[in-house]
Write an enzyme that holds these catalytic residues in place. Structure first.
Site, short mmCIF file in Angstrom:
data_model
loop_
_atom_site.label_atom_id
_atom_site.label_comp_id
_atom_site.label_asym_id
_atom_site.label_seq_id
_atom_site.Cartn_x
_atom_site.Cartn_y
_atom_site.Cartn_z
N GLU A 212 103.43 -25.25 -13.11
CA GLU A 212 102.48 -24.15 -13.25
C GLU A 212 101.85 -23.95 -11.87
O GLU A 212 100.99 -24.73 -11.45
CB GLU A 212 101.42 -24.48 -14.30
N CYS A 246 93.83 -19.64 -10.87
CA CYS A 246 95.21 -19.35 -10.49
C CYS A 246 95.67 -17.98 -10.96
O CYS A 246 96.59 -17.39 -10.38
CB CYS A 246 96.16 -20.44 -10.99
#
Length: 459
Positions: A212, A246
């Site tokens: 990720e 993010c």
């Protein structure tokens, strides 16, 4: 922590997994209930730790970390019985009489490496999925969020024996030691450079991974967008956690015709949400450390700042920044910003904007504000991205009903809910064949009538 100690933890976890005690769904649910109760007992301490590490308010800490973890645990408790069942699939006529099915099985001993920006959420949520799938786990929190790591360590040690779930604290030496060991699965959340190292080490053991990562997530605002609402939701998504998210909108790419109105509304919304002096707002966060503070200052070209940007080097706080007249060659467009700096670029045609975005690495998220269904469909079909929202930001990751993950350079694999269970699960494909009848056509010697039968059944 010494490498020898880490090796002992992994050996004990392997031995424990081999006993089969993590396999019964009842045991998995009991572990999840214990984790949920432990979190509830430590909620105030977790909020205090997140405040020390990142300046988060208790409301933000619950909304964006603690609450989401509890929601994921609740979801798994409701659905893990179904997820863990064998799933029957159709059997070809040529395999008559048989039962074909897939059996979900845990990988075994998994490693979960988490970042500092959402240190609790991005450690305990994948742990929830790993436990639900029947694995043991070693957690490696970021050294950049030490207060949260301390509370998480105490939480895990109070809930589980180290042979089931263990926490390894430390920095690069511990990361290196962990990556040199053979785990059955690695789940990593963080930056691309470290992600490449994780994948390189995993390849040496042929260990499957979920990465990720991140990237420059665009926020498209076309000429039909509701500009006041777009500005309100962009400001929320961009400056939450001081921009250290993010999936935060990395930059705005708007129709040239609506840029003046959008810039005006952005300024208005920053003042409404954070006050005229954001650095005095106790609910506004801080940059995680001096290194990242100085990096963000270096990305901010003062002559292009049209709003905000006040700094306090002692508290590592930067007020929300809006930059205009930004071009693709500017430093701020050369890397993921990961901070409260919002550059605004404009386009003349949506086709040109899509072409430009497609020429860049696939982003982890994409956001579009529009009232035109044709424009929305065009962007959805033409641009590759991990996930995103139409007329909002961030909220696509706040549900266990959809998977969350990247594509291309923004990551591989996904988790949350059923996707999280599947990430930490291998599905064994099994055919249970009856002993009678035993069709002779597959056995040698092959004859014309056998060949005819094979062609009748297999086509």
């Amino acid at each position: 922590m010494e490498k020898r100690v880490i090796e002992e933890i992994l050996q004990r976890q392997r031995a424990y997994f081999e006993t089969g005690q993590t396999l019964p769904v009842s045991a998995r649910k009991a572990a999840l209930r214990k984790l949920y109760a432990g979190i509830e007992e430590r909620e105030k301490r977790l909020c205090a730790a997140l405040k020390k590490d990142l300046g988060k308010s208790s409301s933000e800490s619950y909304m964006c970390e603690i609450g989401l973890v509890k929601s994921e645990i609740t979801y798994m408790l409701r659905h893990v019985d179904r997820f863990a069942r064998e799933r029957r699939v159709p059997t070809p006529l040529a395999q008559y009489v048989s039962r074909s099915f897939e059996k979900p099985s845990p990988y075994g001993c998994v490693l979960i490496m988490s970042p500092w920006n959402y240190p609790f959420l991005l450690t305990i949520e994948p742990l929830t999925d790993a436990i639900a799938a029947g694995n043991t786990a070693v957690l490696k929190p970021s050294a950049y969020a030490p207060y949260t790591a301390e509370v998480m360590t105490e939480l895990i040690e109070s809930c589980f024996p180290a042979k089931f779930v263990a926490v390894v604290n430390g920095g690069r030496a511990e990361n290196r030691s962990l990556l040199e060991m053979k785990f059955d699965y690695i789940f990593f959340t963080g930056g691309k450079s470290v992600g490449r190292e994780v994948m390189r080490h995993a390849a040496e053991h042929l260990t499957p991974v979920t990465l990720e990562l991140g990237g420059k997530s665009p926020c498209i605002v076309d000429g039909t967008a509701n500009i006041p609402l777009a500005a309100k939701r962009i400001v929320f998504g961009k400056f939450l956690n001081c921009g250290q998210t993010c999936v935060a909108p990395d930059y705005i790419y708007c129709d040239k015709a609506v840029k003046p109105a959008l810039l005006k509304e952005l300024k208005k919304q920053i003042e409404l949400q954070y006050g005229r002096e954001p650095l005095k707002n106790e609910n506004y966060g801080k940059i995680v450390n001096r290194k990242h503070f100085e990096r963000l200052c270096g990305l901010t070209e003062e002559k292009k700042v049209i709003f905000g940007g006040e700094r306090d080097v002692d508290t590592l706080r930067i007020a929300p920044v809006v930059m205009d007249d930004v071009n693709w060659e500017d430093a701020v467009m050369g890397e993921e910003i990961f901070g409260p700096v919002l550059p605004v670029l404009s386009y003349v045609s949506l086709e040109d904007a899509v072409r430009r975005i497609r020429s860049m690495p696939c982003p982890l998220a994409l956001y579009m504000f529009s009232s035109c269904r044709r424009n929305i469909e065009y962007v959805k079909e033409r641009v590759s991205f991990g996930g995103g929202c139409i007329n909002d930001t961030l909220i696509h990751l706040a549900t266990s009903a959809m998977g969350f993950g990247g594509v291309g350079e923004s990551g591989m694999g996904s988790y949350h809910g059923k996707h999280g269970f599947e990430t930490f699960t291998h599905r064994k494909s099994i055919v249970d064949k009856k002993t009678f009848p035993d069709l002779p056509m597959r056995y040698q010697p092959y004859t014309a009538w056998k060949d005819k039968m094979i062609r009748m059944f297999v086509k």
